[in-house]
Design an enzyme around this catalytic site. Structure first.
Site, PDB file in Angstrom:
ATOM      1  N   LEU B  62     -12.652   0.706 -28.348  1.00 56.87           N
ATOM      2  CA  LEU B  62     -12.217   1.508 -27.199  1.00 56.87           C
ATOM      3  C   LEU B  62     -11.804   2.917 -27.614  1.00 56.87           C
ATOM      4  O   LEU B  62     -11.490   3.751 -26.762  1.00 56.87           O
ATOM      5  CB  LEU B  62     -11.082   0.793 -26.454  1.00 56.87           C
ATOM      6  CG  LEU B  62     -11.446  -0.616 -25.937  1.00 56.87           C
ATOM      7  CD1 LEU B  62     -10.302  -1.202 -25.122  1.00 56.87           C
ATOM      8  CD2 LEU B  62     -12.729  -0.603 -25.104  1.00 56.87           C
ATOM      9  N   ASP B 303     -19.698  -5.656 -29.671  1.00 52.25           N
ATOM     10  CA  ASP B 303     -19.600  -4.540 -30.636  1.00 52.25           C
ATOM     11  C   ASP B 303     -19.834  -3.212 -29.917  1.00 52.25           C
ATOM     12  O   ASP B 303     -20.486  -2.300 -30.440  1.00 52.25           O
ATOM     13  CB  ASP B 303     -20.573  -4.716 -31.803  1.00 52.25           C
ATOM     14  CG  ASP B 303     -20.258  -3.756 -32.957  1.00 52.25           C
ATOM     15  OD1 ASP B 303     -19.206  -3.084 -32.913  1.00 52.25           O
ATOM     16  OD2 ASP B 303     -21.072  -3.672 -33.895  1.00 52.25           O
TER      17      ASP B 303
END
Lengths: 326, 432
Positions: B62, B303
């Site tokens: 993130l 991922d």
């Protein structure tokens, strides 16, 4: 497979057909004559701008391309990367956009990253991209000039002109490529050109310097260098990057030379008509002995001389689309 | 909190499925059954759709703190909601690294108002340098349950073995990015004949497989729980399956790009296809698909790795590895499970929730439990998935701040209609 490079880019020889290669060789032959005139210039690319963009140092390729462009009357815009904004961190994309804004028709580029010319052609599809060597991928004009040199010499011996023979002289021709094939863009372009023209290609190198599964490229792998030399019609040597010698791919340059160097003794094994080639720059005493480089089999100077007409042919076909007077 | 009813869908339980309505009140499932009375409840139409536990992603970058230009927790969470995720585990390779309670606390603060639940993975070693153990107990006390140096594998055998031992007393799981640096070298794509032709340096499958082998033996010898991140070869999966048969507590995930795209994409030299571990051979792609369908894989994990357009604009050699995944994973997984809805929810929700310990309620900034059954009394972590909706990926239409999806212009079958995290957060193309 592209049947001609007219009006297109030249990034790799892996996707051009036999006819496309023969066309370049034939056009190059007519430019050899131009280069023998007292006034070595034709107006073919008058008013066109060719940028040369070399991210990696090169003497002969850069000079050869710029000379070729000038003899075709193009304006040459030469970007010295080392002292330009590239040094200040400008991205490849921004550099290309900048020089495009100056109104160029083609860019001749060399880059240390494989595939960099594809990136450029995606950014500026309207500009012709000519690859002057990208990473360990391709060096198409070297492959073309090597093929041109072979055809030229064989045609002379047969008492004819190369353009009379098409790809005939390559049929059944046995070409041996020796040395650091793994890291060589020249080898990749040479192999593509020779196979397309119908030659049979054998490679020979320490296993650590062979590409993974190289036999899938359609070449033979020779384990006995000396018997391969004895059978070859053409021997192509490659520059052993000195840092590979000490970088662990072979234990030492000395050991490489003792196993794979074209020494004066091994030169004796060659057939009388065999040609010895090297794209330069040579490491005399490593992959080739000085006496062999200057000996009767060597056509290395011809290769250098043919660089200009072959690159003129490539610029003429890609940039002018093969239109206009030669 | 609201009351709503998800009507007319096929509810997928762990072992069976049924046509049923789901009544939710105040964040909890109240009733599951046919033709429920919806008086005073908002109606949500789920006809033609699967209704199951919202997805759980074990592996999302993130990028916050440190690279907010590529993604923020807020934008990444929105991407997760659109992808059907109720919870994502945020990876710790941020700047600074999530390797202390202080940084975990910062990320929690940023995640508090995200549209879906965000769990955090901490680093195994300080700065992900592979040298000194990070204070895992301190982070575990804040609710961190997964630890990884992802982006890097822990190279040093002694350090990894010690980390497994130390963590075995904490009730947490380590997660390894398996690639030996000395074998992967400076490689940028799968090592093999294609890389050789393209003149690109190869990253060997062995770099991954040897670390998988090594770490399995560490678990066997020293105990600990270990999760293998983004396995990319058939051989790696076989190794983990064998280790499980030996009774070791190991789990593994694969990423949708690894069971969808082969190394052939790299022939375009487009850096959007650069990822670590790299896209592999077609044989590996097919092997991984089969492993997903067979249930050999604990989790499909994205991922999800956003990168700014500038950074993905360079040459293949220079570009950073990684690709977006949150908004395309569900459809790609649906394609891999051959219509088996149980396998689908197992790999996207139930099993990853167990790996990351998200089955229990509130922890850290997480509001509800995830990956449970669709049954009365359970927290309402739900997804409504339309398995027949066809759509075309448009990188400009994604919630993610970045554009680096390798699936741009690709047609997908299967699309998330709604995501419920206590309440509907994403429904029929709109955030609520």
């Amino acid at each position: 497979m592209r049947q001609s490079i007219r009006g297109g880019d030249l990034i790799s020889l892996a996707d051009v057909s036999r006819d496309a290669i023969v066309e370049v060789l034939d056009v190059a032959e007519s430019f050899v004559e131009v280069n023998q005139r007292s006034i070595k210039k034709v107006p073919t690319l008058k008013g066109r701008v060719v940028a040369s963009l070399f991210y990696e140092e090169s003497t002969r390729t850069r000079l050869s391309f710029e000379t070729a462009a000038k003899r075709l009357s193009a304006d040459v815009l030469s970007l010295a990367v080392a002292s330009s904004s590239v040094k200040k961190g400008e991205s490849l994309r921004d550099t290309i956009s900048t020089i495009t804004a100056l109104g160029i028709d083609a860019v001749v580029m060399r880059h240390m990253a494989s595939g960099a010319p594809w990136q450029v052609s995606r950014v500026v599809p309207s500009i012709r991209v000519i690859n002057a060597g990208d990473g360990q991928h391709q060096h198409p004009t070297q492959g073309l000039l090597d093929a041109f040199t072979i055809r030229q010499v064989l045609a002379e011996r047969a008492g004819t002109r190369g353009s009379e023979t098409g790809s005939e002289l390559f049929h059944g021709l046995r070409i041996l490529i020796v040395g650091d094939i793994r890291h060589s863009r020249v080898a990749r372009s040479d192999i593509a050109a020779y196979l397309a023209l119908g030659a049979s290609v054998t490679v020979c190198a320490p296993p650590t310097l062979l590409p993974t599964e190289v036999s899938s490229w359609g070449v033979e792998v020779a384990t006995d260098f000396e018997s391969a030399l004895a059978q070859a019609d053409v021997v192509g040597l490659l520059r052993l990057q000195v840092e590979r010698g000490s970088g662990g791919f072979v234990p030492s340059l000395r050991e490489f030379t003792s196993l794979y160097g074209l020494t004066a003794e091994r030169e004796q094994l060659l057939q009388p008509h065999a040609l010895v080639m090297h794209p330069g720059p040579m490491n005399r005493g490593v992959e080739i002995d000085s006496s062999v480089a200057d000996g009767s089999h060597a056509v290395i100077e011809r290769q250098v001389a043919n660089g200009v007409p072959v690159r003129m042919a490539v610029l003429y076909l890609t940039v002018a689309g093969g239109e206009g007077d030669l | 909190m609201s009351t709503f009813i998800i009507r007319g869908g096929t509810v997928v339980h762990a072992a069976n499925s049924e046509r049923a309505d789901v009544l939710v009140r105040d964040g909890r499932i109240i009733e599951v059954g046919i033709k429920l009375d919806g008086t005073a409840a908002t109606e949500i139409d789920a006809s033609g759709c699967l209704v199951g536990p919202a997805f759980v992603d074990l592996h999302a970058h993130l990028r916050e703190p440190g690279n907010e230009a590529a993604e923020t927790i807020e934008s990444g969470a929105r991407a997760g909601a659109v992808g059907g995720y109720g919870a994502v585990v945020a990876m710790p390779n941020t700047t600074p690294t999530i390797d202390s309670a202080a940084v975990v606390g910062y990320v929690y603060e940023r995640a508090r108002h995200a549209v879906i639940d965000v769990a955090v993975a901490g680093a195994i070693t300080i700065g992900r340098e592979g040298k000194n153990l990070a204070p895992m107990a301190e982070m575990a006390a804040l609710g961190v349950r997964l630890f990884t140096d992802d982006g890097n594998g822990v190279q040093h055998g002694g350090v990894m073995r010690r980390a497994l031992r130390y963590s075995s007393a904490l009730g947490v799981r380590l997660a390894q990015h398996c690639e030996m640096d000395d074998l992967a070298g400076s490689g940028v794509m799968n090592d093999g004949p294609l890389a050789a032709r393209l003149g690109l340096a190869g990253r060997s499958a062995l770099a991954e497989e040897i670390m998988v082998m090594r770490d399995i033996e560490f678990v066997r010898a020293s105990g600990g729980r270990l999760h293998f991140l983004h396995l990319s070869t058939r051989r790696s999966v076989e190794l983990v399956v064998a280790a499980k048969a030996d009774g070791l507590d190991v789990t593994c995930e694969v990423a949708p790009h690894h069971f969808t795209l082969s190394e052939d994409r790299c022939a375009s030299f487009d850096p959007v296809f650069k990822v670590h571990p790299p896209l592999r051979s077609m044989a590996d792609v097919e092997g991984l698909r089969l492993a997903v369908a067979r249930g050999d894989i604990d989790a499909v994990a994205t991922d999800h790795a956003p990168h700014t357009p500038e950074s993905k604009d360079g040459t293949f050699d220079e570009a950073p590895p990684g690709m977006l995944g949150l908004e395309t994973a569900a459809a790609l997984t649906w394609g891999a499970v051959n219509g088996d809805a149980h396998a689908f929810f197992n790999v996207l929700s139930r099993r990853p929730a167990r790996v990351a310990q998200l089955r229990a309620g509130e922890l850290g900034v997480r509001r509800i439990a995830h990956g449970g059954d669709v049954a009365p009394g359970e927290d309402a972590s739900l997804v409504i998935f339309d398995p027949s909706d066809s759509w075309t990926v448009n990188r400009h239409a994604l919630q993610s701040r970045a554009l680096n999806t390798p699936f741009h212009d690709m047609v997908m079958t299967g699309r998330v209609r709604g995501t419920v995290v206590g309440e509907p957060v994403w429904l029929n193309g709109e955030f609520r």
